[in-house]
Design an enzyme around this catalytic site. Sequence first.
Site: not given
Length: 142
Positions: A11, A51, A114, A117, A128
């Site tokens: 990320k 998402y 965070n 993913h 995905e």
Amino acid sequence: MQKEKTLCIIKPNAVSDNNIGNIIARYEKEGLRISAIKMAVLTKEKAEGFYIEHKERPFFSSLVTFMTSGVIVLMVLEGEDAVTKNRKIMGATNPVDAAPNTLRGLYARSMEANAVHGSDSIPSAEREISYFFTPEELYNRF
Ligand code: IDP
Ligand code: MG
């Protein structure tokens, strides 16, 4: 145990903090192999589609803003039990709950930022991976 593929995203916070190499090294050390890799900056539409399952959640719009805020690294990881293995290596969603030696324990800045993913199931991984990669971009490593 079976050979699986899973999607990993490094990320924007982890790319910005110069942790791409540390994260990739950890996956390789744990026995996962990279079968596809590229950098990207997501459009709002692309991040929203990724998402989509969270679209009713209160953090959705902030999450999309964060995920479009900088460069990300998209990877397909391959190996035995890759989906579950990646989730273990990543640690809990909230870094406060993530074990210290997990990627989120090491590199997250917050619950939103965070660091990584990882797909949460084999069907999610398939969706995905095909959301970001064409079949020609995947190189089987086993
Ligand atoms: P996961 O990434 O561990 O699978 P999900 O529940 O699928 O967690 O949430 C997707 C992402 O949305 C998280 O990784 C995190 O970046 C963000 N997120 C989840 N819950 C919250 C929250 O309560 N506040 C802010 N961001 C959140
Ligand atoms: Mg999830």
